[in-house]
Structures are given as C-alpha cells and as structure tokens.
Design a protein around this motif. Sequence first.
Motif, PDB file in Angstrom:
ATOM      1  N   LEU C 147      44.462  62.638  27.675  1.00 17.15           N
ATOM      2  CA  LEU C 147      43.247  62.491  26.795  1.00 17.15           C
ATOM      3  C   LEU C 147      42.440  63.676  26.502  1.00 17.15           C
ATOM      4  CD1 LEU C 147      42.278  58.684  26.447  1.00 17.15           C
ATOM      5  CD2 LEU C 147      43.245  60.199  24.636  1.00 17.15           C
ATOM      6  N   TYR C 148      41.959  63.984  27.808  1.00 16.29           N
ATOM      7  CA  TYR C 148      41.141  65.214  27.912  1.00 16.29           C
ATOM      8  C   TYR C 148      41.795  66.406  27.293  1.00 16.29           C
ATOM      9  CZ  TYR C 148      38.631  69.145  29.892  1.00 16.29           C
ATOM     10  OH  TYR C 148      38.169  70.014  30.078  1.00 16.29           O
ATOM     11  N   LEU C 149      43.058  66.451  27.629  1.00 16.26           N
ATOM     12  CA  LEU C 149      43.700  67.814  27.283  1.00 16.26           C
ATOM     13  C   LEU C 149      43.956  67.762  25.861  1.00 16.26           C
ATOM     14  CD1 LEU C 149      44.629  69.962  29.042  1.00 16.26           C
ATOM     15  CD2 LEU C 149      47.024  68.812  29.116  1.00 16.26           C
ATOM     16  N   ILE C 150      44.159  66.428  25.093  1.00 15.52           N
ATOM     17  CA  ILE C 150      44.481  66.736  23.653  1.00 15.52           C
ATOM     18  C   ILE C 150      43.140  66.857  22.950  1.00 15.52           C
ATOM     19  CG2 ILE C 150      44.841  64.775  21.857  1.00 15.52           C
ATOM     20  CD1 ILE C 150      46.752  63.563  23.763  1.00 15.52           C
ATOM     21  N   PHE C 151      42.153  66.416  23.412  1.00 10.84           N
ATOM     22  CA  PHE C 151      40.755  66.588  22.997  1.00 10.84           C
ATOM     23  C   PHE C 151      40.386  68.008  23.173  1.00 10.84           C
ATOM     24  CE2 PHE C 151      39.914  61.954  23.173  1.00 10.84           C
ATOM     25  CZ  PHE C 151      40.129  61.882  21.660  1.00 10.84           C
ATOM     26  N   ASP C 156      39.357  73.286  20.827  1.00 10.54           N
ATOM     27  CA  ASP C 156      39.779  74.719  20.813  1.00 10.54           C
ATOM     28  C   ASP C 156      40.159  75.093  19.745  1.00 10.54           C
ATOM     29  OD1 ASP C 156      38.730  75.474  23.348  1.00 10.54           O
ATOM     30  OD2 ASP C 156      40.580  75.768  24.314  1.00 10.54           O
ATOM     31  N   LEU C 157      41.032  74.220  19.038  1.00 11.06           N
ATOM     32  CA  LEU C 157      41.296  74.758  17.625  1.00 11.06           C
ATOM     33  C   LEU C 157      40.306  74.969  16.508  1.00 11.06           C
ATOM     34  CD1 LEU C 157      44.681  72.743  16.970  1.00 11.06           C
ATOM     35  CD2 LEU C 157      44.066  75.293  17.124  1.00 11.06           C
ATOM     36  N   MET C 194      33.284  72.764  11.741  1.00  9.35           N
ATOM     37  CA  MET C 194      34.122  73.062  12.642  1.00  9.35           C
ATOM     38  C   MET C 194      33.547  73.059  13.851  1.00  9.35           C
ATOM     39  SD  MET C 194      37.296  73.151  12.122  1.00  9.35           S
ATOM     40  CE  MET C 194      37.571  72.223  10.498  1.00  9.35           C
ATOM     41  N   VAL C 195      32.339  73.793  14.025  1.00  8.25           N
ATOM     42  CA  VAL C 195      31.667  73.887  15.337  1.00  8.25           C
ATOM     43  C   VAL C 195      31.517  72.506  15.906  1.00  8.25           C
ATOM     44  CG1 VAL C 195      29.457  74.734  16.499  1.00  8.25           C
ATOM     45  CG2 VAL C 195      30.808  76.124  14.836  1.00  8.25           C
ATOM     46  N   LEU C 196      30.790  71.596  15.019  1.00 13.13           N
ATOM     47  CA  LEU C 196      30.224  70.340  15.533  1.00 13.13           C
ATOM     48  C   LEU C 196      31.688  69.599  16.131  1.00 13.13           C
ATOM     49  CD1 LEU C 196      27.965  69.150  12.948  1.00 13.13           C
ATOM     50  CD2 LEU C 196      27.654  69.233  15.536  1.00 13.13           C
ATOM     51  N   ILE C 197      32.829  69.501  15.361  1.00 15.02           N
ATOM     52  CA  ILE C 197      33.858  68.726  15.876  1.00 15.02           C
ATOM     53  C   ILE C 197      34.478  69.458  16.864  1.00 15.02           C
ATOM     54  CG2 ILE C 197      36.468  68.400  15.213  1.00 15.02           C
ATOM     55  CD1 ILE C 197      35.549  68.141  12.218  1.00 15.02           C
ATOM     56  N   GLY C 198      34.454  70.718  17.050  1.00 19.87           N
ATOM     57  CA  GLY C 198      34.919  71.326  18.361  1.00 19.87           C
ATOM     58  C   GLY C 198      34.091  70.984  19.546  1.00 19.87           C
TER      59      GLY C 198
ATOM     60  N   ALA E 419      47.133  76.781  13.404  1.00 21.00           N
ATOM     61  CA  ALA E 419      46.621  75.489  14.057  1.00 21.00           C
ATOM     62  C   ALA E 419      47.630  74.442  14.344  1.00 21.00           C
ATOM     63  CB  ALA E 419      45.485  74.786  13.374  1.00 21.00           C
ATOM     64  N   GLY E 420      48.446  74.100  13.528  1.00 25.11           N
ATOM     65  CA  GLY E 420      49.531  73.036  14.051  1.00 25.11           C
ATOM     66  C   GLY E 420      50.564  73.634  15.137  1.00 25.11           C
TER      67      GLY E 420
END
Lengths: 488, 220, 424, 102, 499
Positions: C147-151, C156-157, C194-198, E419-420
């Motif tokens: 999960l950590y990795l996915i997030f 990062d994206l 974007m910054v917030l989401i990141g 991104a994808g």
Amino acid sequence: MGAEVSDIPWGLVLILLPLMGGMACFLWPRVTTMLGLVTVFGVALSVAGLGWQILENGVYRHAVGGWGAPLGIDLYADGLSLLMLTATALVGLGVSVYSAAYFRREDATRFWPLWLFLLAGLNALFLSADIFNLYVTLELMGLAAVALAALTGGKDALGGAMRYLLAALLGSLAYLLGVALLYHGFGTVDITLLGQRVESGPVLWAALGLMGAGLLLKTAVFPLHFWLPPAHASAPAPVSALLSALVVKASFYILLRLWLSIFGPLVGEEGVDTLLGLLGATAVLWGSVQALRQTRLKLLIAYSTVAQIGYLFLAFPLAAAAGVTAWHAVIYLAFSHALAKAAMFLVAGNLLRFGGHDRIADLDRVVQRLPLTTGAFALAGVSIMGLPPSGGFIGKWLLLEMALAQGRWDLVVVMILGGLLAAGYIFKVLGRAFTQAEVTHKSRAVPACMEWAALLLAIGAVLLGFLAVPVLSVVGIGDPFGVSGVRP
Amino acid sequence: MDRNRWLVLPLILALAVGLGYAVLSLPERTDGLQKMVADKMEVSGVSNPVTAVLLNFRGYDTLLEMVVLLLALLGVWSLGGAALHREAAPGPVLDTLARLLVPVLILVAAYLLWVGAHAPGGAFQAGSVLGAAGVLLLLVGWRLRPGLTAWPLRLILVAGPGAFVIMAIFTLLIERQLLEYPPAQAGALILLLETAATLSIGVTLAALFLGERPQDKGSK
Amino acid sequence: MNVDIYAMLLLIVVAWPLLLAIPALHSRLPWPHHLAIMPAVVLMILPGEASLELPWLFFGTGFAIDGDNQWILGMSVAIWLMAATIAKNIKHDFATPFFLLTLAGNLGVILAADLVGFFVFSAFMGYGFYGLLIYKGDAEVWRAGRLYLIFLVLADLALFEALLLAAFTMQNLRFEEVRHVMAEGSSSQFYIWMVLIGFAFKTGIWPVHLWLSAAFRSVSQLTMLLLGGVPVTMGLFGVVRWLPIGEHVYYVLGTAIQMLGVVAMLYVVLRLLMPSPVKLLPAWASTAVSGLFIAALGTGLSHPVVWHQYEHLIYPFIAILGIFLAVFGFAIGRLPETRRSPALVASRAEAFNLWVERWIGTVRSWAKDRLLGFQSHQRASQRQVVKQYQRILNWQKPGGVGVGWSTRISLFVLLGLALAWLAG
Amino acid sequence: MSAAFLYALVGMGLFSLGVYALIVHAHLLRKILAINVMGSGIFLVLVALARRTGEAQPDAVPHAMVITGIVVAISATALALTLMLKLAAETGCAELPDEKRE
Amino acid sequence: MNGNTWLPLLVIASSLLPGLIIFGLAENRVRLRIALNLVGAIVKLVLVGWMLWGTSQGLHYEMRLVLLPGLELVLRAGPLSLLFVSLSAVLWLVTTVYAIGYLEGSPYRSRFFGFFSLCVTATVGVALAGNLITFLVFYELLTLATYPLVVHRGTEAARRAGQTYLIYTVLGGALLLLGTVWLYTLTGTLEFTPQGFLSEVGEEHHFALIIIFVLLIAGFGVKAALVPLHGWLPQAMVAPAPVSALLHAVAVVKAGAFGIVRVVYDVFGMEFASGLGVTGPLAWLAAITIIYGSMRALFQDDLKRRLAYSTVSQVSYIILGVAIAGPIAAIGGVVHLVHQGLMKITLFFCAGNLAETLGIHKVSEMNGVGRRMPWTMAAFTVGAFGMIGAPPVAGFISKWYLGLGALEAGQGWVIIVLAGSSLLNAAYFLPILHRAWFREPPDAWPEEHDFGRKETALMLLLPPVVTALMALAAGLLASAPFSPLEWAKLIAVREFYQP
C-alpha cells in the motif's frame, strides 16, 4: 606491342577460341579439363580486350567476309553486347573453376566440349547483328544446353531435357518463321537495316507474334515457363547455373534487341508492352509463390529464376515513358541475376555433394558444415531479394522509381510483393542454417574451389551494387536503347 | 485428349489464317538480295549462287552450322547412345545391294561436291549421300576397326568445322577479315572447305545413325 | 574560503550517507549509522546560513541552509540519532543500506534549495523507507508495504506533475520564487491540488491514510520511530515549501481544504470512540495532527493575512510534531506484544485489502481471457485462409507436372496470336 | 495469286499442322515428327517466296538459309530421337512423364 | 571546415573487419577472437572520440560514394549521428565483454561474434547515414545481421522467433523501400537536411507525402516495435542475453526509433510535418504503444519477456518526444534514445546473469535473489528505477523533458500518458525488486553455477554495473558538458532554431 594488342580482333577471338577449345577437348579427352580452363580464361581475357577496344574506339563492327550487310553477316558489339559478354565470361569463369572439381574424368570429357560450344554459341549470339545468324546461334546454344541438361542421365534429367528440347525447338522454329517473313517482307536480315526498312503491316505483326512467342517460350516467361524448372532442377549443378544464368538471358537479349530496333518503335499504343508487363508481373508472383512451396532446393532456385525473369519484363510497359532508365534497370537486373543465380545453383551443388540430397527440410545437417557455401547463398539471396546494396537492389530501385513516377501502382505492388516472397523462399533455406542437428550420415568433402567459386560469384552480385555508374555508362556505348528509348 | 482436340482446332485455324494473311500481304514481286548476289558472283570464286551464299557471303552461318552438327553428335554420344540396334546378320540381298551401292554413292557424292561450284549441289548434298552410304554400311553390320575409332574418327568428325575455323583464322591473318577469301584463290579454298565438310557431314550423319559412341580401345 | 567549506559541507551531509550506503563500505566501518549522521550534526552545530549551487547536478540544483530548515534539520538529526542507536542493536545487515539511503534522502530533502532537489531526495527517502518498512517481513507488513508503495508512486506522480507545471511556468525552481510565481500563474489551482495530493499520499493524510495505519500495526521499533519522524514531517515540510501560501486569496480552495482537515480530525475522533488497538494510536495521532495542519493550510490559503501571523511558527511546529510522533511511536512500539492485536480494525483493513486484490485479479483475468480468446480466434481464421490458398495453388504441382503439354503449347500459340493482334 | 504464294500458303499450312500435331499427340516420336513438319513448312515458305524475283534465277539467299536450316533440323532431330530412345529405355514409355496422366 | 573524409568509413570498418576475420576463425581460437573483438571495440571508441572532438572543433566529416547518378551513399557525422554512434560504440564494448563471458564454452562462437560485429557495423552505419538511401542500406544489413543472432540457439523456438522477426522486418523493409523510392521520385534527393528537404514540394503532392510518411514510419516502426508492429520483439527473446541486450538497447530497436527521428527532423522537418498534420497521429500511436506495452509487460512472468514489453513501451517515448513537435519534447525524445539504451541494456545484462548463474528465467523464481547476487540486483534496481522515471536515474531526465515539452506544445494529454506509463512501469518493476530484495531465498536455485567467492563471473558482472553507473551518471550529471542531455539540446537547437 600495345598497338598490336589493340589490333587483335577480340570479338572474333571470342567466337573462335571456344570453338577451337571445344574441338580440342573432343580430340584430346585426356586433358579436357585443362584445355577447357585455358579456353575459358582466354575468353575472359578476350572480353576484357574487346571491352577495352569498345571503350577506346566505340562500337565494334566487323563485316564477315568483307561483304557487309545486307549481303554478308555483320558482327556488332555495343555496350549492351559487351555487358552480356562480360556476364557470360564471369559466370563462365566461376562455373568452369567449379566444374574442374565437380566432374570426374568420364563426365568431364562429356561436359567440357559441350560447355565450350555453348560458350561459343553465347558469345556468337551476343555479337551477332543478323537475325538469321541469331537463329543459328540460338540453335547452337539450345542443343548444347539440352545435351548438358541431360548429362546426369536418369528419368528426371532425361524427361526434363526432352521437354526442354521440344520447347526450345518449338521456340526457335517459330522464330525462324518470323525471320522468313521479315526477310521476304523487307529483303534483309540485318537488324540495323531492318530497323530502317520495316513498316507496320500484317507481316510485321505476324513476325512479332512468331518471334515474340518463340523467344518468350525460350526465355521461360510465365505461362511458358513449364519446361524450365524440371530441366534446371535435374541437370548437374554447374549446368543448372549456366542454364539459369546465361542461356535464358540470351533469348531475352534477342527479344530486347528486336524490340529496341525493329518492333518497339512500330507497334501500336500500349498493346504489346502491356501484355509483356502483365506476363512479367504474373511470372514474378507465380514463380515466387511456387518457389516458396518447393521442398527441394534446386526446384526452389529454378522457380526463383522464373520469378526473376518476370522482373525483366516489367520494364516494357515502363519504357515508353521512362526510356533508357527502364532498359538500364533490366540490364542491371539481368546481370546481377546471372551472377547470383549461378552462385545459388553452385551452392545447391555443394550441398548435394556434401549431403547427398537437396531436401530443404533436412538441410540443417549440411548447411552448418559449409559456412562458405551458406555465406554464398546468403549473399546471392541478398541480390535476389533486391536488398541493398546489391546489384539486384539497383535494378529494382530503378524499376520502382519509374513505376512510382508513372503512377503504375500495379507494378509497384508486384515488385514489393515479389521482393517479400523472395525473402520468404531465401530464408526458408537460410533458416535451416542455424538449427542444431547432428550429422547422422556420411558426407563427402567439398573441394575448396567449389565453395569459393560460389562465394565469389555471390560477392560479385553484391558488389555490382556499387558499380552501377560505370556499368551503366558502359552499357550506353553505341546508344543501344536510342531507337525506341522514347516513343515518338 | 479428344476434348482438347476440339478446343485446339479453332486456335490452330486462327494461327493458319493469320499466317496466311501475313503471307498474302507480302509484295507480289521483290528482288530480295538476288541482284546483289548476282553482282558479286564474279568475286565469289564459284558460279552457283547458292554455294556462293553458303560458303562465301554467309560462310559464317555455315561455320556455325557445322558446329551444330558436331554438337548434335556430341550430345548423342554424351547420352551414351540407346543401343537398340539389333546385330542381326543382314540378308544376302541387302548385303549385295550394299556392296554395289556404296561405291556408287561415294562417286555420286564426289560428283555432287564438284558440281556444287557451278550448279545445284555442294557439300551438304554430297555429305548426305556419303552419310547414306555410311548408314548402308552400318546396316549390313560393318563397323570401324577398333584402331580407327578413337583418334582417326574424331579427326574426321572435326575436319569440317575444324577446316572452317582454320580457314577463318587464316583469312583473318591474311585479310584481317573473317572468312574473306583472297579473290584469286577463293574457288580453290572453297573447294577445300567443301571437301572437308563433305567428309565430316557424311561421317557425322552415319555416326548419328549409329547413336552410341564407338568403343575406344582404351576405355571400356 | 570559510564560507566555501561551509557550503561544501552541505554537499557532504547528503553525499556521505549515500556513499556509506554501499555495503562494501559500511560493513567495514564501526558505527556506520552514527558516522553517517555526523556531517549533519556538524552542520547543526556550526551556526550560520549558506547555500551551494550545483549547476551540473540534474538540471542545475543546489543546497541551502537557513533559519527555516535548520529547525527541521535539528529535529531530523535527533530522530536519526535515536534511530541509529536502535539500529545498531538490531542485526539486519541488509537493512543498513536502506537506513542510510533514507537518511540521505531525508537530509537532502531538508537541505534542497529548489523543487527538483526536493523531489529527487524525497524519492530516495521514499523508496529507501520502503526497505525499512518491510525488512522484518511477514505477510501483513508486506501488505502495508505494498500500500505504501502504491501511494508513494502516486504521490511522486502527482508531485512530478506539479513540478512540470512549475518548471513550465518559471525558469528557476527555488522555493522562495516558486511561491510568488506559482501564485501568479494561471494554473496555480491545479498546481496546488497536485502538491496537496502528492504530499497527502506521502504523508498519509486522511482520506488516504490507509498505508499509515496499516504500517503502524505491524512493524518494528525502529520503524515505529521513523514512521512518526520521517514521512509525516517531511510531507508537511514539503507542503509548506511547495505551496504558494500567503500570496493570494484562494477562498474556495482554501475553505475546501480547511473542511478536509476538519473532517480528518473528526474522523480520528470517531475512530478513537470505537475500540481501537493501542498500537494504532500513533497512526491516529499523526492523522489527527496532519488534519490539523491541513486545516491550518486551508486557512492560510483562504486568509493569507492569518497565515502571515503564524508563518514563523510553522517550522518549529513541524519539528516538535516530528519529535513527538517519533517518541510516541517508539514508546508504543515498546509495549508488550499482547496489547497489540486490534481485532476489529485488523479485520476491516484486511477486508479492504482483499477487496482491492480481488478486484485487480478480476480485471487481470478478464483481460487475459479477452486477449487470448481473441488471438486464438484469429489464428483459426488465418489457418482457414491458408488452406483455401493452398487449394487454389494446387492446380499445378511442384515440378511442373499437372497441366499437360498440350495446354502449354496452346498457350504458346495463343500468346503469339495475342502479340500479333496487339501489335496490329 | 502466283504459284509462289500458293506454295507459301501450303508451307504455312504445314507449319500450323505441325503445331497442331505437336499439341494433340502424346507420343514423342509423333511430336518430333510434328516439329519436322513445322520445319518443312518453314523451308517451303522460304523457298517458295524466293521465287518472286521474276527472273530465271530465284533469290539464292533463302535457299542457303534452308540448307542451313535443314542441317540444324537434322542435328536437332538426331538429338531428340536419341533422347527419346533413352527416355523410353529408362521409363518404358516414349511419352513425357506428365503427358501420361491425360 | 572538412575533417578527414575517411574517418566515418574507418568507424564502420573498425567493427566490420574484425567481424569478417572472425567468421574465418576456427572455433578454438578463443584468444585471438577475444583480442580481435576488444581491439575492434576499443579502436571504434577511440575513433568515435576523435570524431566527437573534431566535431566540437567545428570539423565536418563526410564521405560520399556514388551509387547511381543522383543517388549516393553518404556517411556524415552530425550531432544526431554522433549521439547514436557514441552510444553504439560504448555499449558495443560493454556488450562484447559481456558476451565473451556469457558465451564461454558454448558452440558456434565464431559465427556469433561475426554476426555480432556485423550488427554493430550496421548500427553505426545507420547512425552515420547522411541520407535516406544510406540509412536504408544499413537498416537492411541490420535485419540480415541480426537474424542469425536471434536464431543462434538453434532450437525450434528460436527458429520460429527468427521467422517472426524476419516476417516483420522484411515487410517493414519493403514499406520503407517503397516510401523511399516514392519520396525520391517526388524530390530527386534524399539528403538528410536539418528542418527537412520537402518544403519545395508542391501542394498537389501533399497527400502523397502523407502516405510516404506513413510508409516510412511503418517501415521504421517495425523495428521500433510500435504497436501494432511489435509482435516480433517479445518472441525474439529466445536469443542469448547479450543479443537481447544489444537488440533492445542499441541496435535494432533504436535503429527504428532513430529512423523515425530522422524522418521527422531531417526528411520532413518538424515544421513541415506538423503542417501536414502527421505528427499528431504519430504522437497518439506512440502514446498507445507506451501504454499497451506497459500493460502487456504487467502480465509476463518470463523476465525477459517482461523486459521486452517494457522496451516496446519505452522506445515509444522517443517517438513521442519527436512527435510532440516542440524543442523541449525533442530534447526529451532524443536524449531518451541514449538513456533508454543504458538502462535497458543494464536490465538485460542482469537478466542474463540471473539465467546464467542461477538458472532463473521467471519473475516468480526471483525470490531473495538480491541477497545471493547483490551487485547484479543493485544494477537491476538502478535500471528499473530509471524505467519508472524515478530520480536520480537517467529516465527521470527524459521524462522531465518530455513532460515539459508536452506542456510547452500545449498537449497536456501527454502528461497523463507519461503518468500512466510511470505507474505501470512501477507496477511491473517494483514487485520484482520487492521479491529480489525482501523475500526469503529458496533452498535451491533452479540451476546454480559455482563461481567461487564471487556472485558470478567478473566478465558478466562488470558490464551491468558499468552501464548502471552510466545510467546514474547520465541522470545525476545531466547538465555537465558532453552529457547526453547537452547533445540532445544541441540537436534540438539545430532542428528548431537555426535559419
């Protein structure tokens, strides 16, 4: 001394030397191989001499007996003839060196005189400017070729040779009747004079029909190719090489000459040349597909010849608008095909000798053991496929360029498809080279000169790709394509 | 087969009609090269125009043609011959006939050869007659002595085309022109050529009839 | 000269632990963990401000130390010293490189003078931390790690997008300028989101806090310590650095973010009302704190004036928060094993994870079916075509046998006639 | 129509007949004969049309051609016959392999 | 100013000659063969270095050979050429070292190294080609030289893969030839020119030009593995590891991508191509390929196949960069040519090492392999992060410029694609890394070879480590002089800003 060398009538030497060589071989069978080799080397030198003369002095013409046309016979050599003679000499050299090792004593005494007479016939044919004389040379060449094709004996070879002989006779008789009509219609058999005298009419049409059909049959254009594969496939390898590389080209050469000087300028709009183009296109596709379906190597190569001959005819419909370039393409294709196809048949001979068979599916055991031979096949294949930078590529490039410039998409598609199919059948064989399989049966050693002969011919076919400029400038000597280069 | 025949027939008829049409469209009267031949007769060395054309004006064709004949023999020999002749003893009639006819035929051949210079005749006709004599001899079971089958036979077979080639080289050296005879000696040279050709043609025809290569002494 | 050495120290602080991360090096040194932090300690002790330009690094970046990040540096050094001491006691040699990588990343993030540097070192830190997170692996930890990795990747994206946007808008990516320029830019809203989401993903802010709670449930003391001290604080630090707060009034946006923060805190309160395992307390704490922080940020966005009043407090706040969370996590981590099993939450989290996995599996098998089915169908039809083609070809057998001689001569005659006719 | 043309037409007829025979007959001997008939037709055309000079002497050149042609025809026939005999000895049948199917 | 005319030819000969000699060597002349290979590779490197230096001094290297009137073989060293040549030269040396180690003791080595050298020769020829016909010549040579390498193992699978490879590439070659000839009939020249040579062509031919563009792109797209022309690439994985490495990192795939770069920049010209409206669809195609390749990679268990699909995806970054039609995206595309090469070759080397040392071919067998082979897996990790586009590996630089370029050109959708793709890349690389580093190793590896104290043979270990370091350096030191990025900038300037 230099002056004397240049005075030697090399063109005549080209004819007389192999004749003498052939007779000598007949008289002294014990030293036949040596006599043959010496003769062929002599012929090659003579071609060089003739080439030098032509480059220095332009077109070569010799009135036999001093009479001159129309009463006598003229020998004539321009760039086109010179190129064909060169191809003959090169292929002849390669095949001769190969044959010196290929044939054992008994076979050698039969092979060499026939081959030297064939060589004489070819040289005489390329030097002739007289349609009746061409008939005689055609027969000389044809009979020698048939006898050579039957050399191995056995059912297949004899059947193939018989078929070949009948086809050849039918073709040359049709041609002869055409000669008769032309002579009686226009009072001469000299090509140049005929070119000046002919006029359109039933005689000309009939002559074109007869000579055209006869020569097409001899050139093995689809659908008249039926005699070629069995004859070429069942003959001994060096003979197949000669037949595919040279003999077929000789009748094409006559057809080209006649078309250029006599028929081309006179026939109706877009009739005959369209038909020839159509035949060529069909031949390309049909021959390639058939080659792809073969299970035996020599048949595959033979069908490939059928296809490659088709390319030569694609130039006819293009020539009307493109002129000289179309003929350049044809000549180049013919030249490089001669070298490449000879190499291929020699390769087949090597494989046959080594493995005792030429079934493509079982070649993997053989191919790996003969890397030079495989290399020769691959290089020859490059030219046959028309991949750069080979001679075949130059020819196909020119054809494609013209077809595109004239918007002939049908021909473009045919050429591309032909190339793809060619790749298909070449790699069908080459793909076997890398399969790892044990050698399970006894194999016979292949002498080095047999491998090298094939390889050098194949290299020649590839190197031709770099020589287009000089070669094409030589072909232009004497303006062989001038008369009907551009339709008025 | 029969079905094919009816399909082919119209095609052949069309061919015949076309060819006939072409023939009929030829001019009614034309000289061809006859005038020119006639003009050059004096310098040809012979007085029969056909011979003149064959051996002088278009001698090169004849040279090649002799080679073709030799080539045919080579081809036949290289096939190894079919050996289908039965070696039955000829009947007495044939035997006698042969004994009588052969000398006559040889004489006729010689005559034809000689007369060819100014009247219909010549090397080919003479050679054919000679060949017929040979065939007759072969039919009655006569064979060359083994000693003669190798070199001597070959030499005779090659004599015709060989003579032509030598003549070609000779004329080339003298006149710098292939087969251009010096006008003065033309007649003699042509006769020489014809003699050699006659001999060769006769023997070649006979050999072709025999089919197989006569056994050499050396080889089996 | 002195200044230069001081500036070079900035580089050494970051490069030294990176260098030590090579196993061949740190395995031969005594106290490698502590040694790696030493330059940072030195930097802490020496007073003053400095900056270092590195034009050849990436697209040109740099390091700087000033009053702002000194706070954070101090906090980090403290936490990492603690961690080093713990790490020295646990023998997991292959965790050491990850420890050092994360450390280097962390220090780099703190000292980075521009967005690119920050981004690069946060990647070091993020991926290195993954190793620390799961090095003592059981299945549960791995799930948390996944999960950590996915997030992390998603974070990062998002940050990368923000970064691109920033780079597109301006030449220089230094923090002080980013704030002004991005506020002016036309796409500032998108950038802010974007910054917030990141950083939300990185930090585990509600509602994307899943990895954080999962991680806290099951890891070692070292990780418990670092979980509080590293990702969360760095996330908050990053948000402050990246966002153009206090420049413009983003009323709607700010209010929305405020609401988000409030909801996050409410959520934590609700969760705490339910029977909750002790082990998860640091997770709820950090979620709550980050909710508070988010609410503050929202306020800053909607009311810049308020922001300016408290701006100077923000870094010390983060620093203290970090220390607190670290210590809290560490303390909870030391609790006896028996008090750790939170049946309810665990089952829920598991159910959710299972659901995610099953969904992915379904999509996967569906795609496989479709693709493979399509292919095999295609092959069958190709075979059909080939067969037909062969049938057509069979009118002439190889070797030229099949069509009679007669047909061929007829063709020959026909061809001759055609030639003559066409010529006429 | 003069005699020359009549003979020439006959020659053309012979040629066509030869082609026809070549097509319809399977036996190789017949095929070889057909070829010879075709050749004779051509020779007839050549010689007949040489008569159109209108003088006592016909054109000599076609005559010479015919002689050459005959020699070539003989050579070819000899080779063909030998081939046929060999083939017959080899296969037991004096027909081309593919012809036997029809 | 003109430099040495022969230099480009020498660069080509430095691999051609050793190759030809090697063909003739007996199988057991191991030392000589190794010496020839290495000397050739080093000489080439030196020559390329000389050329680089000369070019930076303003020298102009060019060689011409007339093929037909108006049709010449031209070898020229421009900035774009040099970028690719340097990549090929460097990676050839590395791969040669690797191949020597990899193939130790296996049969048919003379044949292998012979074709290997030919393959590099063709690649360098492709790089130095100064016009389309020269490009075509070497491109076809590349097809021919690679085929024996693909089928080298001689198994049935190899033969089938070779067949597939040929069908695709020969078809592509035919389309290319058609397009080239057609172009020639319209323009009468094929010379690569900055900003294209088609601006003179009249309006009425524009439709034809569009078709030509499609033909050329299809021709190159086969080798560049553009969807739907990518089918051969995963199959070609049966080849030995050095071949896969070279095939995917430098030679074949890159030649295709390089060809597309050439077509867009030096044949059509960026501006003209955008005017024709062909770059948009190309960009879409590249985008589809990027996503599709990654999706397929996700489901491969075979390591090399996964890498192959990853290549399918990554090579299209280059094409995407070129097709976006902006200078910054162009930098991204061109620099990715180098970056992807470095990273992918590392990955393939590592895959080869795993197979050679432990017999591991599948992802599912990779548990704990990082502890057994830390150096190899470290290199692999660098490569993988590069593919994902994570800093500081080189892939990050490419992605950065691509994204920035897309923004600059106003094509925001590209960012979503990037991104994808990054996401998918992470999805298929990170699990591998996880397995390798954190899972417990099994009791026994599928087929372990003993290399004493070291994790594997030195010749196998050094190349991936070196290339991984290079990939790292290319990312870290992106702005240093002579870095790939700087070259790419130079090329973009030449394409977009010079009059």
